[in-house]
Design an enzyme around this catalytic site. Structure first.
Site, PDB file in Angstrom:
ATOM      1  N   HIS A  22      25.394   7.744  39.194  1.00 52.66           N
ATOM      2  CA  HIS A  22      24.184   8.542  39.019  1.00 52.66           C
ATOM      3  C   HIS A  22      23.659   9.066  40.353  1.00 52.66           C
ATOM      4  O   HIS A  22      23.213  10.219  40.450  1.00 52.66           O
ATOM      5  CB  HIS A  22      23.093   7.735  38.320  1.00 52.66           C
ATOM      6  CG  HIS A  22      23.481   7.286  36.952  1.00 52.66           C
ATOM      7  ND1 HIS A  22      22.736   6.375  36.220  1.00 52.66           N
ATOM      8  CD2 HIS A  22      24.539   7.614  36.163  1.00 52.66           C
ATOM      9  CE1 HIS A  22      23.323   6.178  35.048  1.00 52.66           C
ATOM     10  NE2 HIS A  22      24.414   6.905  34.999  1.00 52.66           N
ATOM     11  N   HIS A  29      24.173  13.268  29.314  1.00 55.81           N
ATOM     12  CA  HIS A  29      24.415  12.158  30.239  1.00 55.81           C
ATOM     13  C   HIS A  29      25.898  12.023  30.572  1.00 55.81           C
ATOM     14  O   HIS A  29      26.259  11.670  31.703  1.00 55.81           O
ATOM     15  CB  HIS A  29      23.892  10.836  29.686  1.00 55.81           C
ATOM     16  CG  HIS A  29      24.017   9.727  30.680  1.00 55.81           C
ATOM     17  ND1 HIS A  29      23.139   9.556  31.720  1.00 55.81           N
ATOM     18  CD2 HIS A  29      24.969   8.771  30.840  1.00 55.81           C
ATOM     19  CE1 HIS A  29      23.529   8.544  32.471  1.00 55.81           C
ATOM     20  NE2 HIS A  29      24.639   8.037  31.951  1.00 55.81           N
ATOM     21  N   ASP A  72      27.655  11.913  34.244  1.00 56.72           N
ATOM     22  CA  ASP A  72      28.680  10.961  34.703  1.00 56.72           C
ATOM     23  C   ASP A  72      29.900  11.687  35.271  1.00 56.72           C
ATOM     24  O   ASP A  72      30.485  11.250  36.272  1.00 56.72           O
ATOM     25  CB  ASP A  72      29.116  10.061  33.552  1.00 56.72           C
ATOM     26  CG  ASP A  72      28.143   8.923  33.279  1.00 56.72           C
ATOM     27  OD1 ASP A  72      27.285   8.651  34.148  1.00 56.72           O
ATOM     28  OD2 ASP A  72      28.245   8.309  32.210  1.00 56.72           O
ATOM     29  N   HIS A  83      34.489   6.832  32.487  1.00 59.78           N
ATOM     30  CA  HIS A  83      34.701   6.652  33.917  1.00 59.78           C
ATOM     31  C   HIS A  83      36.184   6.508  34.276  1.00 59.78           C
ATOM     32  O   HIS A  83      36.650   7.061  35.273  1.00 59.78           O
ATOM     33  CB  HIS A  83      33.932   5.430  34.412  1.00 59.78           C
ATOM     34  CG  HIS A  83      32.453   5.544  34.238  1.00 59.78           C
ATOM     35  ND1 HIS A  83      31.699   6.543  34.824  1.00 59.78           N
ATOM     36  CD2 HIS A  83      31.567   4.776  33.535  1.00 59.78           C
ATOM     37  CE1 HIS A  83      30.426   6.382  34.500  1.00 59.78           C
ATOM     38  NE2 HIS A  83      30.328   5.314  33.711  1.00 59.78           N
TER      39      HIS A  83
END
Length: 296
Positions: free
Chosen positions: A77, A235, A239, A262
């Site tokens: 973030h 969001h 990421d 991720h």
């Protein structure tokens, strides 16, 4: 052409680690041209961990960096805020092993950068321009990057939950104003059905309704509700920006992601950088600014 940017002054912020529940202070400092982003563990004598894909150690529920055994978790973030706000060079001092989660979004870090201000440096900004398509797939999860005229992101998520379902968000050209207004405020999210399992794995020990959207089987538990109807996919775009900042330069290319996370982000950047025919480093074209530099 555009020049590199750094912070005009030091600023700090304090919060709690999402997974470790430790108290953490982060101080952003200006850095010379061509430094990139460098994390500094002040609790370990100033040990430096460059924000680079080569130091990615773990991608389970957060992006964790490790250099010679020293770790730093949940960096995505803050990195998204730096990249999204056009900062090229910064020292990031940290006094514990996890970046604080704040409210679960990048908005507090954007506010910190805006308070610090920016300064233009006497060095040309460079960018990584994608020359050929590179992709990664794992079952129904996939992500690719291909040539484009700017930094574009097309992200789709699909959750079997009545509040989420299938959502898509497209960024046709990432700039600071768009990032600060439409992407940075989007918060991380999780499901009540997963809480016990995650806590048994020593994760989300600092999690609460103050720093995440929490979903019950049929709704949202947060009294304030959602910031956007499609906050969840926004969001995920946040990421992507944070994880891909680990390439070390602004990107000129189109990212297309479906159900990615991720791990896939890290695999994509690793695969891209290993293919010397898939990219080149160029002087970056001038970009729109969300706020003016305070000095030169």
């Amino acid at each position: 052409m555009s020049n590199q940017m750094t912070l005009a002054r030091e600023m700090e912020i304090r919060g709690t680690g999402l997974h470790t529940a430790v108290d953490v202070t982060v101080r952003l400092r200006p850095a010379p041209p061509d430094t990139g982003y460098v994390f500094i563990r002040m609790d370990l004598g100033g040990f430096e961990i460059p924000a680079s894909i080569e130091y990615v150690a773990n991608c389970s529920y957060a992006t964790t960096l490790m250099r010679t055994g020293v770790m730093l978790s949940t960096v995505e973030h803050l990195l998204a805020a730096l990249r999204g706000m056009g900062i090229d060079n910064a020292y990031i001092e940290v006094d514990n092993l996890e970046i604080p989660i704040m409210d679960g979004s990048a908005e507090p870090f954007v506010a910190l950068i805006e308070r610090a201000g920016v300064v233009e440096q006497q060095a040309a900004r460079h960018a990584l321009r994608v020359l050929r398509r590179v992709s990664v797939e794992q079952g129904e999860r996939r992500i690719s990057i291909e040539p484009a005229l700017s930094y574009e992101i097309d992200c789709t998520i699909d959750f079997a939950h009545p509040v989420i379902g299938r959502q898509r968000y497209r960024v046709n050209e990432l700039d600071q104003s768009l990032f600060a207004r439409e992407i940075a405020p989007a918060r991380t999210f999780g499901f009540t059905a997963e809480i016990e399992q995650l806590r048994r794995a020593n994760l989300i020990r600092g999690g609460s309704l103050d720093n995440a959207i929490v979903l019950s089987p049929d709704g949202v538990l947060n009294p304030s509700g959602l910031r956007y109807r499609d906050e969840f996919v926004r969001h995920k775009v946040l990421d992507i920006i944070g994880d891909l900042a680990l390439v070390g330069l602004p990107i000129i290319g189109r990212v297309t992601a479906e159900r990615s996370g991720h791990l896939l982000h890290a695999l994509l950047m690793t695969r891209l950088l290993r293919d010397a025919r898939a990219w080149e480093i160029i002087e970056a074209p001038a970009a729109r600014q969300a706020f003016q530099p305070v000095g030169v």
